[in-house]
Write an enzyme that holds these catalytic residues in place. Structure first.
Site, short mmCIF file in Angstrom:
data_model
loop_
_atom_site.label_atom_id
_atom_site.label_comp_id
_atom_site.label_asym_id
_atom_site.label_seq_id
_atom_site.Cartn_x
_atom_site.Cartn_y
_atom_site.Cartn_z
CD GLU A 189 40.26 41.08 40.77
OE1 GLU A 189 39.13 41.01 40.26
OE2 GLU A 189 41.15 40.21 40.56
CG ASP A 210 45.72 41.57 32.97
OD1 ASP A 210 45.50 41.55 34.20
OD2 ASP A 210 46.12 40.56 32.36
#
Length: 651
Positions: free
Chosen positions: A500, A563
């Site tokens: 995030e 990611d």
């Protein structure tokens, strides 16, 4: 505004070290960790997947259904007035006999309102009411933070949704559409018949609705195009847009809804408005009415009779590959909790997460932001000027963990009227929610609002708030547990947290500054290099074969960048711990992506989801990390090997 969701696929029953097929680790990390589980895992009939986040979702569902059964039985007292109203609604959603007795009668007045429309001028006169009541409209409106000045709200004016999942389904050679459109047709026709239309009339309405829908499709964005969400910011003078949409008086409708007249609107899909005068024509008005009727009967799927619910879900089940509908009991649960989501989230967070865990996880987030800051400071491709701006953005990042301090005031307005039908109560709540949204106009942006309830198994980054949010539901095993080693926790929750954070610096998030405003803070050379790195990430995923189709690297690039950054940052944090165990780190990373899904669902996600398939998220990203190769002694010739020159390293 779009939010960058984690959309994790965690598993509650993690793979232990003894269950890992060590011989496979060099060939397929995901299969080595999850293959044994996949051999026996079965997908429940009312699910499109299992093993992934569905394990945690199912666990929370079981817990809350048990608790709320006690609530209905009087064994559990409502914790607050909002919970008392939720109890009343849950009792209504669970009262199958009353719903059968009421039938489809509550919906028919709404269908009659549409049927009574005579022409475009008539619709224009009623357009504000349509917006306030949430009825289908050929031009939509929403009030959201202005992407260039997120202290204030802007009016976004957009195209409506399509019947099929994406505009690519409307291409002549799309095989999925050839299977789905007949099912959509059958479902819509049957819903109309359940509302009293003759078979002949229902068939005509559906064909007209599909004709109108097909005219919209060429002029809206595909999922790939929409994934570049900075391009949704297209300011236009309202007077110019109103002139384009000649059949509707948008200015009058917006003024009535907002009690003010905007001078400017934002068009996420300007190409649609360039085509409106070719679509919204007098000759097309009957097609529009039919399109509105079909949308309205679908919208009522969950709030009328059991037969209506079963029929109405046929199309969505075909999309996802689900074999059966949810049980009536589960459907009642989700209908009630969906309407009181933040109230339910407050209950779940306070009972099953609590302040102690909230503080503990927040400290972990702060630690990960510190690691990220150190990585920015030592970054070898950013100039000093851009690096300084990036660190300022990171330091301004807002962190939300667990659940909000207070329930959204909107829910204090939700009062269940037991003398009215379930349909009418749900409709009323929808109107209150719309009034709340439209009521933001002219007021400062509320940055305390949560876009997910605490019982949601997910996490997100909001670029316009520059905030990361971790609902309580995701903060459990295998992501995070005191029973796991620190390395396993870093491979789980650590990677989620850093994922995030990385969204603040992905291809979309990087274009927003520390205040959440769309603002280029990069030097020209740094931005050009970053775009080259993003292109390398696109190339790494693009065209990989999966579930009979291929991954779209452009569609998934932002999540893949997040990611990659998240995993590399979590790896560094894991290596700083005294009990570092990189084998456990990588195994838990693969474990949280455990997923078994229907072919239909996997193919649907490949078409519309900004996330790469779970297996590829597990396998591809580790190949970019040098430590993966040394940890498992992966050598040239092994399937998991990737040459150093081909490893994509951004953050």
């Amino acid at each position: 505004m779009r939010f960058n969701h984690f959309s994790a696929q965690p598993s509650t029953n993690g793979t232990t070290a003894g269950e890992v097929n060590s011989a496979l680790l060099k060939q397929d990390l995901y299969e080595a960790v999850n293959g044994k589980w996949a051999e026996t895992a079965t997908i429940p009939g009312d699910h499109a997947s299992t093993g992934g986040f569905m394990d945690l979702v199912d666990g929370i569902e079981k817990t809350l259904m048990r608790d709320f059964a006690d609530l209905l039985a009087g064994k559990l007292e409502p914790a607050n007035p909002e919970m008392a109203e939720f109890k009343k609604l849950y009792a209504m959603t669970s009262d199958a006999q009353k719903r059968e007795t009421t039938g489809t009668a509550p919906l028919k007045p709404w269908l009659a309102k549409i049927e009574a429309l005579q022409n475009w001028a008539d619709l224009s006169d009623h357009l504000a009411e349509w917006y306030q009541k949430g009825l289908p409209t050929p031009v939509t409106m929403s009030v959201e933070p202005d992407m260039k000045d997120t202290s204030r709200y802007a009016l976004f004016v957009d195209a409506p949704d399509l019947f099929l999942p994406d505009k690519t389904y409307y291409e002549p050679d799309n095989a999925a559409a050839k299977q789905l459109l007949p099912i959509f047709t059958q479902t819509a026709t049957k819903l109309l018949e359940l509302n009293g239309y003759s078979a002949e009339k229902a068939a005509t309405i559906v064909e007209q609705a599909k004709a109108f829908d097909a005219q919209i499709a060429p002029h809206v964005k595909s999922s790939e195009e929409a994934a570049d969400y900075v391009k949704m910011y297209n300011p236009r003078a309202l007077s110019d847009v109103d002139a384009q949409v000649s059949q509707l008086d948008l200015t009058a409708a917006f003024t009535q809804v907002l009690h003010d007249t905007p001078t400017e609107v934002i068009l996420p899909q300007p190409a649609f408005f360039d085509a409106t005068n070719d679509i919204l024509t007098p000759a097309n008005f009957e097609n529009l009415k039919s399109w509105m009727l079909v949308g309205t009967v679908f919208d009522a799927t969950g709030v009328l009779t059991e037969e209506y619910r079963q029929v109405g879900g046929t199309y969505s089940r075909a999309l996802s590959g689900k074999k059966e509908a949810r049980s009536p009991e589960k459907a009642a649960f989700y209908l009630a909790t969906g309407n009181f989501s933040q109230v339910v989230g407050d209950y779940y967070g306070r009972k099953y997460f609590g302040e102690t865990a909230k503080a503990d996880v927040r400290n972990m987030v702060l630690k990960m932001t510190h690691v990220y800051q150190q990585r920015l400071k030592t970054n070898d491709w950013l100039s000093a000027a851009t690096r300084e701006k990036a660190i300022v953005k990171l330091q301004k990042l807002t962190i939300k963990v667990g659940y909000p301090d207070q329930i959204d005031p909107l829910y204090s307005q939700f009062h269940v009227d037991t003398t009215e039908s379930l349909f009418d109560n749900i409709q009323h709540f929808g109107e209150l929610a719309l009034a709340d949204e439209f009521g933001h106009w002219g007021h400062p942006v509320d940055r305390d609002r949560w876009e997910m309830s605490a019982n949601t198994v997910n996490a997100y980054y909001s670029p316009t708030n520059n905030e990361i949010v971790f609902p309580a539901a995701i903060l459990q095993k295998p992501f995070y547990s005191l029973d796991q080693s620190s390395s396993a926790n870093y491979g789980g929750i650590g990677a989620v947290i850093a994922h995030e954070i990385s969204h603040a610096f992905d291809n979309n998030g990087a274009q927003f500054d520390e205040f959440g405003n769309l603002n280029n803070w990069w030097t020209k050379a740094d931005l050009s290099h970053f775009q080259d790195l993003a292109q390398a990430m696109i190339k790494e995923f693009d065209g990989i074969e999966f579930a009979g189709q291929k991954v779209n690297g452009k569609l998934t690039v932002s999540e893949n960048i997040a990611d990659g950054g998240g995993l590399s940052c979590a790896l560094e944090a894991a290596k700083s711990a005294d009990d570092v165990d990189l084998r456990a780190f990588f195994i838990n990373w693969a474990n949280v992506w455990r997923m078994k899904a229907t072919t239909e669902y996997m193919q649907l996600l490949l078409s519309i989801d900004v996330h790469a398939p779970a297996k590829l998220r597990a396998n591809v990203q580790v190949k970019n990390l040098d430590d993966f190769f040394t940890t498992f002694d992966v050598q040239p010739g092994d399937a998991m090997y990737l040459a150093p020159a081909d490893r994509v390293k951004i953050w």
